[in-house]
Structures are given as structure tokens and as C-alpha cells.
Design an enzyme around this catalytic site. Sequence first.
Site, PDB file in Angstrom:
ATOM      1  N   GLY A 219       0.808  -1.217   0.000  1.00 15.62           N
ATOM      2  CA  GLY A 219       0.000   0.000   0.000  1.00 15.62           C
ATOM      3  C   GLY A 219       0.835   1.257   0.000  1.00 15.62           C
ATOM      4  N   ALA A 220       1.900   1.268  -0.808  1.00 17.42           N
ATOM      5  CA  ALA A 220       2.866   2.371  -0.759  1.00 17.42           C
ATOM      6  C   ALA A 220       2.559   3.499  -1.730  1.00 17.42           C
ATOM      7  CB  ALA A 220       4.276   1.825  -1.029  1.00 17.42           C
ATOM      8  N   ASN A 221       1.414   3.446  -2.400  1.00 20.81           N
ATOM      9  CA  ASN A 221       1.073   4.496  -3.363  1.00 20.81           C
ATOM     10  C   ASN A 221       0.716   5.826  -2.721  1.00 20.81           C
ATOM     11  OD1 ASN A 221       1.511   3.228  -5.758  1.00 20.81           O
ATOM     12  ND2 ASN A 221      -0.634   2.817  -6.218  1.00 20.81           N
TER      13      ASN A 221
ATOM     14  N   GLY B 299      -0.535   7.957   1.354  1.00 18.55           N
ATOM     15  CA  GLY B 299      -0.702   7.921   2.798  1.00 18.55           C
ATOM     16  C   GLY B 299       0.528   7.480   3.549  1.00 18.55           C
TER      17      GLY B 299
ATOM     18  N   GLY C 241       1.942   4.595   3.766  1.00 20.22           N
ATOM     19  CA  GLY C 241       2.851   3.754   2.996  1.00 20.22           C
ATOM     20  C   GLY C 241       3.794   4.568   2.135  1.00 20.22           C
TER      21      GLY C 241
ATOM     22  N   SER D 146      -4.198  -0.261  14.595  1.00 20.19           N
ATOM     23  CA  SER D 146      -5.002   0.960  14.623  1.00 20.19           C
ATOM     24  C   SER D 146      -5.576   1.134  16.017  1.00 20.19           C
ATOM     25  CB  SER D 146      -6.140   0.862  13.609  1.00 20.19           C
ATOM     26  OG  SER D 146      -7.128   1.843  13.830  1.00 20.19           O
TER      27      SER D 146
ATOM     28  N   TYR E 111     -14.260  -3.278  10.201  1.00 16.01           N
ATOM     29  CA  TYR E 111     -12.928  -2.674  10.083  1.00 16.01           C
ATOM     30  C   TYR E 111     -12.143  -2.866  11.373  1.00 16.01           C
ATOM     31  CZ  TYR E 111      -9.207   0.775   9.882  1.00 16.01           C
ATOM     32  OH  TYR E 111      -7.967   1.374   9.932  1.00 16.01           O
TER      33      TYR E 111
END
Length: 312
Positions: free
Chosen positions: A24-26, A28, A30, A154, A179
Amino acid sequence: MASMSAWTAADIPDQTGRTAIITGANSGLGLVTATELARHGADVILAVRNTSAGETVAASIRAETRNATVSVRQLDLASLDSVRAFADRASDELDRIDLLVNNAGLVILGDRQTTSDCFELHFGTNHLGHFALTGRLLPLLERGQSPRVVSLSSLSHKGAHLDFADLMFEKTWDASAAYGASKLANTIFGIELDRRLRAAGSPIISTLAHPGVSRSNLTPRAWENRGVVGKLIASAYAAMNTQPTEQGALPQLYAATAEGVHGGQFFGPNGNNEQRGNPTEVQATAEANDPSVGKRLWEVSERLTHVDYLDA
């Protein structure tokens, strides 16, 4: 070295020669994590669902950090076939992995959705996808230099509970509870992984982190289907109640790189009920720390993903 309470990204030790994979490094957290690891010399692999967007991000990181060793690989954590393909490619291309940051996560509001494997979307993506990925990459991690796995938790894990009779929320749907349960599962996984690595005498350490209330891209995504009013609410909430994403990424960067970190440690912000601030060691809930819960989740996860860590 700076004390933990004063620790910033500038204190990240030299990462030259280390290979790091960030899911998820695209965008935020990440993206910040990948950028800072690259800035400090790591060979960074962006494990992302959208490779076109990933290539744009990789070019930006290379330009900002002057680190040419930033690459992109396709990974959809909502598909066990994609996880398998990613791990197979990593095995073909890499001699070892030194750091795996299980950062990617999604949150939805509205109707229940499922992954391509028919798992509830939160649980299947946030937990089972990362469970399968870590298991399949374990042989490469075993060959790493001081290898680490960082699982992203979280604050929402604190109000969550795993109902093993309805892990997929098929009986009663509640998006927020789903979630929270997925993030509790992430937390349980990181702790149970540490137990098992220690018992096996593995060189890998499993650590955990949470960003507090960070200005990541999850809140806008959660509200994106609620029109103009929803977007205004998300923007107002972010402005008043969150910290910058760069600050929110510090706990996971600390868990990933700081000297003296040991398996099982959990890091989050040091102020305002763990909502903001610099990294400090924090505690997971009693349910997250319960070995019997960890064992049960592990057995269920192996069965659902068909990934046996002993044979990974």
C-alpha cells in the site's frame, strides 16, 4: 541516537543494502514510509494494486531522495492468487528480504463487500492478505540481515472483538465493527507471529505500530460515496482532529528501523491518548495479547488462506 520521545525520520539509521517491501505504498502512510526508507538508502519495493500509479509514485520518490533503487510490483491483497504471484516473483528476483511493512489497509462504509476469494473485504484484505503474504515471504525474510516484519494496527483495535462464529460478518453487518475486527486481527497476528518466531529460534522479529489519528487517505475514501457533504465532513474532521501523515508514519518507521527494537514491541504516538505525537511503546488489548486467541486466529487463517507457515 535520539530518545524515543524525540525521535523523527531524521533519526532513521542508514538503510543502505537493505531490501524493504511496503504494501500500500502508493499514498498515505505507505508513501511516507517508502520515501523515508529510500531517503536513508534502502532498496524499496512498492507492493501496490495499481502499478501505473505506483510507477508515478516511484519516479517521484527517486527524484526526491536521489535513490534509484525504488521499484514497483503488483499486489492485490484482496486476491490470494495475486499474493501467491507476488511471492513467486519475489522468490525468483530476490536473494533475501530484510524488511516487510504490512501497511496496506482499507475501510469502507455502506454495504458488505467481499474479496475475490469470498472473504469479507476488510478481514480478507487487511488481515488474510497480509497473513498469506508474510507466510509466503518467510523463507526470503529468514535469509535477511536483521530481518523485521512490521504489522500496522489501529486505535480502532481497542474497541473491537473477534467473533469466531461470524468472522466474515455474514450474520450481522456493521462496517465500522468489521474494520475494527480486521485491525484487531492485524494486531493479534503481529503478536502471535512474534511468539512463533521466538519459539522457532528465527532471526526475524515481528513488531507492531499504529499511526494514532493520522491524516491518511482512509478517511476521505470512507466518505467518498457520501457526496459533497461527506467530503466536507471528512475535510473538516481531518483539519481539526488528525496529525500530518508524516507524523503518523513515525511509529511504523521506528518499529521498522530503530536500534534496540525487539520482537513483540508495539509503537504508537506518545500524546493525547495515543492520537498524536512521537513514537512511544504502547500496549495492545487483552484480547490481542491472549495466546489462546492468537492460536485460534492462526489456525483459522492457515485454513482459509491455504498457507502453512511451516511449509511456506
